[in-house]
Design a protein around this motif. Structure first.
Motif, PDB file in Angstrom:
ATOM      1  N   UNK A  67      67.526  11.306 -18.231  1.00 58.19           N
ATOM      2  CA  UNK A  67      66.925  11.080 -19.398  1.00 58.19           C
ATOM      3  C   UNK A  67      67.873  10.517 -20.934  1.00 58.19           C
ATOM      4  N   UNK A  68      67.771   9.765 -21.614  1.00 55.15           N
ATOM      5  CA  UNK A  68      68.754   9.839 -22.750  1.00 55.15           C
ATOM      6  C   UNK A  68      68.553  10.809 -23.753  1.00 55.15           C
ATOM      7  N   UNK A  69      69.289  12.073 -23.989  1.00 52.61           N
ATOM      8  CA  UNK A  69      69.254  13.125 -25.232  1.00 52.61           C
ATOM      9  C   UNK A  69      69.402  12.630 -26.076  1.00 52.61           C
ATOM     10  N   UNK A  70      69.632  12.058 -26.885  1.00 52.15           N
ATOM     11  CA  UNK A  70      69.984  11.041 -28.413  1.00 52.15           C
ATOM     12  C   UNK A  70      68.691   9.879 -28.371  1.00 52.15           C
ATOM     13  N   UNK A  71      67.997   9.589 -27.650  1.00 51.58           N
ATOM     14  CA  UNK A  71      66.833   8.853 -27.845  1.00 51.58           C
ATOM     15  C   UNK A  71      65.246   9.282 -26.223  1.00 51.58           C
ATOM     16  N   UNK A  72      64.505   9.597 -26.814  1.00 51.20           N
ATOM     17  CA  UNK A  72      63.743  10.174 -25.121  1.00 51.20           C
ATOM     18  C   UNK A  72      63.700   9.233 -25.181  1.00 51.20           C
ATOM     19  N   UNK A  73      62.785   7.974 -25.801  1.00 60.12           N
ATOM     20  CA  UNK A  73      62.263   6.800 -25.512  1.00 60.12           C
ATOM     21  C   UNK A  73      62.752   6.201 -24.382  1.00 60.12           C
ATOM     22  N   UNK A  74      64.374   5.986 -24.625  1.00 61.52           N
ATOM     23  CA  UNK A  74      65.277   5.824 -23.007  1.00 61.52           C
ATOM     24  C   UNK A  74      65.586   6.981 -22.368  1.00 61.52           C
ATOM     25  N   UNK A  75      66.896   5.967 -21.305  1.00 62.17           N
ATOM     26  CA  UNK A  75      67.630   6.855 -20.106  1.00 62.17           C
ATOM     27  C   UNK A  75      68.813   6.017 -20.744  1.00 62.17           C
ATOM     28  N   UNK A  76      69.569   7.083 -19.306  1.00 63.43           N
ATOM     29  CA  UNK A  76      70.238   7.033 -19.935  1.00 63.43           C
ATOM     30  C   UNK A  76      70.996   5.670 -18.462  1.00 63.43           C
ATOM     31  N   UNK A  77      70.357   5.900 -17.376  1.00 63.46           N
ATOM     32  CA  UNK A  77      70.493   5.515 -16.150  1.00 63.46           C
ATOM     33  C   UNK A  77      69.612   6.090 -15.083  1.00 63.46           C
ATOM     34  N   UNK A  78      69.917   5.757 -13.900  1.00 59.87           N
ATOM     35  CA  UNK A  78      69.421   5.897 -13.158  1.00 59.87           C
ATOM     36  C   UNK A  78      70.382   6.272 -11.611  1.00 59.87           C
ATOM     37  N   UNK A  79      69.753   7.416 -11.161  1.00 63.78           N
ATOM     38  CA  UNK A  79      70.682   7.643  -9.751  1.00 63.78           C
ATOM     39  C   UNK A  79      69.935   7.426  -9.013  1.00 63.78           C
ATOM     40  N   UNK A  80      70.426   7.227  -8.214  1.00 59.54           N
ATOM     41  CA  UNK A  80      69.733   6.739  -6.531  1.00 59.54           C
ATOM     42  C   UNK A  80      70.486   7.797  -5.462  1.00 59.54           C
ATOM     43  N   UNK A  81      69.824   8.486  -4.786  1.00 54.31           N
ATOM     44  CA  UNK A  81      70.284   8.952  -3.495  1.00 54.31           C
ATOM     45  C   UNK A  81      69.460   9.498  -2.237  1.00 54.31           C
ATOM     46  N   UNK A 157      80.260  16.032  -5.450  1.00 55.06           N
ATOM     47  CA  UNK A 157      79.458  16.791  -6.541  1.00 55.06           C
ATOM     48  C   UNK A 157      79.700  15.462  -7.760  1.00 55.06           C
ATOM     49  N   UNK A 158      78.734  14.650  -8.195  1.00 57.73           N
ATOM     50  CA  UNK A 158      78.533  13.631  -8.785  1.00 57.73           C
ATOM     51  C   UNK A 158      78.049  13.833  -9.845  1.00 57.73           C
ATOM     52  N   UNK A 159      78.606  13.459 -11.549  1.00 59.01           N
ATOM     53  CA  UNK A 159      77.781  14.050 -12.504  1.00 59.01           C
ATOM     54  C   UNK A 159      77.903  12.751 -13.194  1.00 59.01           C
ATOM     55  N   UNK A 160      76.110  13.343 -14.494  1.00 57.34           N
ATOM     56  CA  UNK A 160      77.072  12.406 -16.151  1.00 57.34           C
ATOM     57  C   UNK A 160      76.683  13.240 -16.944  1.00 57.34           C
TER      58      UNK A 160
END
Length: 186
Positions: A67-81, A157-160
């Motif tokens: 999730x994008x904490x600055x805009x509920x309608x958008x995402x920052x990106x996607x984790x694939x794991x 560990x991998x982080x955003x």
């Protein structure tokens, strides 16, 4: 605090509370997936602490939007794991107003007060949801510089990290070795 490993007990000083909320959610998500995996692929999402197990439904990975904490309608990106766990910790969720201003639920154990940090959220992918939860909270408490350093030091560990100011920071063990990949939102 006193830990007696033989008796499996923990003793804290009078008046001190112990809240295992986030860690308990991660641990329980891991436990649910361990039980469900005997029937096939499983995902348990307990309030944002996500455990993943078994063969992913996508061709080669589970996909988790960040999730994008600055805009509920958008995402920052996607984790694939391929498995493990994901957890997000942030200061924007559970908040309230006091005479001292806006407060939130992430308590800094060094001060006993809501943490003061230059991060809005931290999302971590790890071998388990429990580990992801602990690492996300720790990085949030440490702030941008030390949080990035702590995540970069781990091979698992991998982080955003989303700072108060500026773009998201992607750091840590991404790639084929860990099976964790990041796809930023265009």
């Amino acid at each position: 605090m006193y830990v007696d490993r033989r008796a499996a007990t923990l003793r804290v000083a009078a008046g001190v509370g112990l809240d295992l909320g986030g860690i308990a959610k991660g641990w329980l998500a891991d436990a649910v997936v361990r039980r469900l995996q005997r029937y096939g692929a499983a995902l348990a999402d307990l309030g944002g602490d996500i455990a993943l197990g078994g063969t992913p439904p996508a061709p080669d990975a589970w996909e988790i939007d960040v999730a994008n904490p600055r805009d509920d309608a958008r995402v920052l990106g996607r984790l694939r794991l391929r498995g493990g766990g994901v957890a997000t910790s942030g200061v924007l969720g559970r908040r309230w107003v006091t005479a001292n201003g806006i407060q939130h639920h992430i308590i800094d154990p060094r001060t006993g007060h809501p943490t003061i940090t230059d991060l809005l959220t931290v999302t971590v992918a790890a071998p388990s949801a429990t580990t992801a939860e602990v690492a996300a909270k720790a990085a949030l408490l440490l702030g941008v510089k030390e949080g990035c350093r702590a995540l970069a030091m781990s091979d698992h560990l991998a982080g955003v990290l989303m700072p108060v100011q500026g773009p998201p920071l992607v750091i840590g063990a991404f790639g084929d070795r860990t099976g964790v990949f990041w796809e930023p939102e265009p």
